[in-house]
Design a protein around this motif. Structure first.
Motif, PDB file in Angstrom:
ATOM      1  N   HIS A   9       6.594  37.835   7.514  1.00 35.55           N
ATOM      2  CA  HIS A   9       5.775  38.089   6.327  1.00 35.55           C
ATOM      3  C   HIS A   9       4.997  36.811   6.036  1.00 35.55           C
ATOM      4  O   HIS A   9       5.501  35.890   5.407  1.00 35.55           O
ATOM      5  CB  HIS A   9       6.642  38.483   5.138  1.00 35.55           C
ATOM      6  CG  HIS A   9       5.836  39.074   4.023  1.00 35.55           C
ATOM      7  ND1 HIS A   9       4.669  38.502   3.559  1.00 35.55           N
ATOM      8  CD2 HIS A   9       6.025  40.179   3.290  1.00 35.55           C
ATOM      9  CE1 HIS A   9       4.177  39.237   2.589  1.00 35.55           C
ATOM     10  NE2 HIS A   9       4.984  40.262   2.413  1.00 35.55           N
ATOM     11  N   LEU A  10       3.777  36.766   6.525  1.00 35.46           N
ATOM     12  CA  LEU A  10       2.964  35.553   6.496  1.00 35.46           C
ATOM     13  C   LEU A  10       2.714  35.031   5.083  1.00 35.46           C
ATOM     14  O   LEU A  10       2.672  33.819   4.870  1.00 35.46           O
ATOM     15  CB  LEU A  10       1.635  35.805   7.213  1.00 35.46           C
ATOM     16  CG  LEU A  10       1.014  34.609   7.876  1.00 35.46           C
ATOM     17  CD1 LEU A  10       1.866  34.124   9.029  1.00 35.46           C
ATOM     18  CD2 LEU A  10      -0.368  34.929   8.345  1.00 35.46           C
ATOM     19  N   ASP A  11       2.564  35.931   4.117  1.00 34.04           N
ATOM     20  CA  ASP A  11       2.277  35.517   2.742  1.00 34.04           C
ATOM     21  C   ASP A  11       3.435  34.722   2.131  1.00 34.04           C
ATOM     22  O   ASP A  11       3.239  33.996   1.163  1.00 34.04           O
ATOM     23  CB  ASP A  11       2.008  36.721   1.841  1.00 34.04           C
ATOM     24  CG  ASP A  11       0.878  37.606   2.328  1.00 34.04           C
ATOM     25  OD1 ASP A  11       0.165  37.231   3.275  1.00 34.04           O
ATOM     26  OD2 ASP A  11       0.722  38.713   1.763  1.00 34.04           O
ATOM     27  N   LEU A  12       4.641  34.887   2.672  1.00 34.58           N
ATOM     28  CA  LEU A  12       5.823  34.274   2.080  1.00 34.58           C
ATOM     29  C   LEU A  12       6.339  33.061   2.852  1.00 34.58           C
ATOM     30  O   LEU A  12       7.412  32.554   2.553  1.00 34.58           O
ATOM     31  CB  LEU A  12       6.943  35.323   1.961  1.00 34.58           C
ATOM     32  CG  LEU A  12       6.602  36.545   1.107  1.00 34.58           C
ATOM     33  CD1 LEU A  12       7.762  37.531   1.100  1.00 34.58           C
ATOM     34  CD2 LEU A  12       6.230  36.136  -0.313  1.00 34.58           C
ATOM     35  N   GLY A  70       5.452  41.039  15.138  1.00 36.07           N
ATOM     36  CA  GLY A  70       4.460  41.510  14.180  1.00 36.07           C
ATOM     37  C   GLY A  70       4.289  40.605  12.987  1.00 36.07           C
ATOM     38  O   GLY A  70       5.054  39.672  12.762  1.00 36.07           O
ATOM     39  N   ILE A  71       3.251  40.914  12.222  1.00 35.78           N
ATOM     40  CA  ILE A  71       2.871  40.173  11.014  1.00 35.78           C
ATOM     41  C   ILE A  71       2.811  41.152   9.849  1.00 35.78           C
ATOM     42  O   ILE A  71       2.303  42.263   9.992  1.00 35.78           O
ATOM     43  CB  ILE A  71       1.492  39.498  11.185  1.00 35.78           C
ATOM     44  CG1 ILE A  71       1.517  38.437  12.303  1.00 35.78           C
ATOM     45  CG2 ILE A  71       0.972  38.918   9.870  1.00 35.78           C
ATOM     46  CD1 ILE A  71       2.360  37.221  12.009  1.00 35.78           C
ATOM     47  N   ILE A  72       3.305  40.699   8.704  1.00 36.89           N
ATOM     48  CA  ILE A  72       3.205  41.458   7.453  1.00 36.89           C
ATOM     49  C   ILE A  72       2.356  40.634   6.501  1.00 36.89           C
ATOM     50  O   ILE A  72       2.495  39.410   6.422  1.00 36.89           O
ATOM     51  CB  ILE A  72       4.581  41.683   6.804  1.00 36.89           C
ATOM     52  CG1 ILE A  72       5.502  42.440   7.752  1.00 36.89           C
ATOM     53  CG2 ILE A  72       4.442  42.421   5.470  1.00 36.89           C
ATOM     54  CD1 ILE A  72       6.927  42.553   7.257  1.00 36.89           C
ATOM     55  N   SER A  73       1.494  41.329   5.755  1.00 34.95           N
ATOM     56  CA  SER A  73       0.684  40.643   4.749  1.00 34.95           C
ATOM     57  C   SER A  73       0.155  41.664   3.745  1.00 34.95           C
ATOM     58  O   SER A  73       0.107  42.857   4.029  1.00 34.95           O
ATOM     59  CB  SER A  73      -0.490  39.916   5.394  1.00 34.95           C
ATOM     60  OG  SER A  73      -1.253  39.212   4.421  1.00 34.95           O
ATOM     61  N   THR A  74      -0.252  41.151   2.604  1.00 32.16           N
ATOM     62  CA  THR A  74      -0.953  41.961   1.608  1.00 32.16           C
ATOM     63  C   THR A  74      -2.461  41.789   1.767  1.00 32.16           C
ATOM     64  O   THR A  74      -3.228  42.438   1.065  1.00 32.16           O
ATOM     65  CB  THR A  74      -0.557  41.545   0.177  1.00 32.16           C
ATOM     66  OG1 THR A  74      -0.862  40.156   0.008  1.00 32.16           O
ATOM     67  CG2 THR A  74       0.923  41.784  -0.081  1.00 32.16           C
ATOM     68  N   LYS A  75      -2.856  40.919   2.687  1.00 33.80           N
ATOM     69  CA  LYS A  75      -4.274  40.559   2.829  1.00 33.80           C
ATOM     70  C   LYS A  75      -4.900  41.246   4.040  1.00 33.80           C
ATOM     71  O   LYS A  75      -4.444  41.088   5.174  1.00 33.80           O
ATOM     72  CB  LYS A  75      -4.403  39.049   2.957  1.00 33.80           C
ATOM     73  CG  LYS A  75      -3.886  38.314   1.732  1.00 33.80           C
ATOM     74  CD  LYS A  75      -3.924  36.820   1.926  1.00 33.80           C
ATOM     75  CE  LYS A  75      -3.461  36.137   0.679  1.00 33.80           C
ATOM     76  NZ  LYS A  75      -2.201  35.468   0.830  1.00 33.80           N
ATOM     77  N   VAL A 131       1.558  47.081   0.319  1.00 36.07           N
ATOM     78  CA  VAL A 131       0.800  47.461  -0.873  1.00 36.07           C
ATOM     79  C   VAL A 131       1.746  47.710  -2.042  1.00 36.07           C
ATOM     80  O   VAL A 131       2.829  48.256  -1.870  1.00 36.07           O
ATOM     81  CB  VAL A 131      -0.095  48.699  -0.623  1.00 36.07           C
ATOM     82  CG1 VAL A 131      -1.187  48.374   0.384  1.00 36.07           C
ATOM     83  CG2 VAL A 131       0.700  49.898  -0.158  1.00 36.07           C
ATOM     84  N   PHE A 132       1.306  47.281  -3.206  1.00 39.13           N
ATOM     85  CA  PHE A 132       2.059  47.471  -4.439  1.00 39.13           C
ATOM     86  C   PHE A 132       1.370  48.564  -5.235  1.00 39.13           C
ATOM     87  O   PHE A 132       0.216  48.392  -5.643  1.00 39.13           O
ATOM     88  CB  PHE A 132       2.107  46.172  -5.258  1.00 39.13           C
ATOM     89  CG  PHE A 132       2.802  45.054  -4.541  1.00 39.13           C
ATOM     90  CD1 PHE A 132       4.171  44.866  -4.695  1.00 39.13           C
ATOM     91  CD2 PHE A 132       2.115  44.188  -3.703  1.00 39.13           C
ATOM     92  CE1 PHE A 132       4.825  43.840  -4.041  1.00 39.13           C
ATOM     93  CE2 PHE A 132       2.745  43.165  -3.034  1.00 39.13           C
ATOM     94  CZ  PHE A 132       4.116  42.987  -3.205  1.00 39.13           C
ATOM     95  N   GLU A 137       3.730  49.235   4.228  1.00 38.01           N
ATOM     96  CA  GLU A 137       4.926  49.087   3.397  1.00 38.01           C
ATOM     97  C   GLU A 137       4.515  49.349   1.955  1.00 38.01           C
ATOM     98  O   GLU A 137       3.664  48.650   1.405  1.00 38.01           O
ATOM     99  CB  GLU A 137       5.537  47.694   3.527  1.00 38.01           C
ATOM    100  CG  GLU A 137       6.826  47.583   2.713  1.00 38.01           C
ATOM    101  CD  GLU A 137       7.526  46.242   2.863  1.00 38.01           C
ATOM    102  OE1 GLU A 137       8.690  46.164   2.430  1.00 38.01           O
ATOM    103  OE2 GLU A 137       6.925  45.286   3.382  1.00 38.01           O
ATOM    104  N   VAL A 138       5.116  50.369   1.362  1.00 39.33           N
ATOM    105  CA  VAL A 138       4.811  50.773  -0.002  1.00 39.33           C
ATOM    106  C   VAL A 138       5.882  50.212  -0.930  1.00 39.33           C
ATOM    107  O   VAL A 138       7.075  50.438  -0.718  1.00 39.33           O
ATOM    108  CB  VAL A 138       4.770  52.321  -0.117  1.00 39.33           C
ATOM    109  CG1 VAL A 138       4.618  52.750  -1.558  1.00 39.33           C
ATOM    110  CG2 VAL A 138       3.630  52.881   0.733  1.00 39.33           C
ATOM    111  N   LEU A 139       5.447  49.477  -1.955  1.00 40.27           N
ATOM    112  CA  LEU A 139       6.365  48.948  -2.948  1.00 40.27           C
ATOM    113  C   LEU A 139       5.965  49.464  -4.323  1.00 40.27           C
ATOM    114  O   LEU A 139       4.770  49.498  -4.617  1.00 40.27           O
ATOM    115  CB  LEU A 139       6.332  47.416  -2.947  1.00 40.27           C
ATOM    116  CG  LEU A 139       6.980  46.790  -1.725  1.00 40.27           C
ATOM    117  CD1 LEU A 139       5.942  46.430  -0.705  1.00 40.27           C
ATOM    118  CD2 LEU A 139       7.782  45.604  -2.117  1.00 40.27           C
TER     119      LEU A 139
END
Length: 179
Positions: free
Chosen positions: A48-51, A73-78, A96-97, A120-122
């Motif tokens: 999770h790159l953002d973190l 893999g990479i996770i991001s909100t961007k 996504v939130f 990923e839905v939050l």
């Protein structure tokens, strides 16, 4: 399916001894990433790159991580991070939130724009949202956030989630044989 999300070394150690094939790395320092990935060398790791502390939210950070550590893999909100990761050939998860109908509409547009492999839905306990995002985007949905009970995992999966991320080790153990 559970997708273990790890935050600390105790969880990483437990996960390294598990039969899980995939996991998510959250909240760590860039200086620890090499050791963590070494401990999880037989796993397909999403970062999770953002973190990751010590990294910027720029495309160069994705290039650095992919070239140096070769994650699964990479996770991001961007959106720009997801697009760059896809160009570099790794799997992607857009996070996504969805807190209201406006956020749902914006999230659908973001998902379409970045074309991530997974969404990923939050919060992951939002069954109506899981179903709607899956229907409108055709992407596999990962439910995450606020999931800390066995029934919530089962409900998210019943609602159409492909997987559930959780940092609760007890749930990893409970669902490990089902992966």
């Amino acid at each position: 399916m559970i997708l273990p999300a790890v935050r600390d070394f105790k969880d990483i150690e437990k996960l390294s001894q598990s039969t899980y094939k995939q996991c998510v790395i959250l909240d760590t320092h860039i200086g620890h990433l090499g050791n963590i990935l070494g401990m999880l060398k037989d796993k397909e790791v999403f970062i999770h790159l953002d973190l990751i502390k010590g990294l910027s939210g720029e495309e160069a950070a994705v290039e650095y991580i992919v070239q140096k550590y070769k994650p699964y893999g990479i996770i991001s909100t961007k959106t720009k991070i997801i697009k760059k990761a896809r160009q570099l050939g790794v799997k992607t998860i857009i996070r996504v939130f969805i807190i209201d109908s406006s956020a749902l509409k914006r999230s659908i547009a973001i998902i379409d724009q970045c074309d991530a492999d997974y969404v990923e839905v939050l919060p992951g306990i939002a069954s109506k949202v899981i179903q709607e995002v899956r229907q409108k985007t055709g992407k596999p949905i990962i439910a995450g956030g606020l999931i800390d009970q066995e029934e919530e995992v089962k409900q998210a999966l019943a609602d159409g989630a492909f997987a559930v991320t959780t940092s609760r080790r007890e749930l990893w153990q409970k669902f490990e044989s089902k992966n």
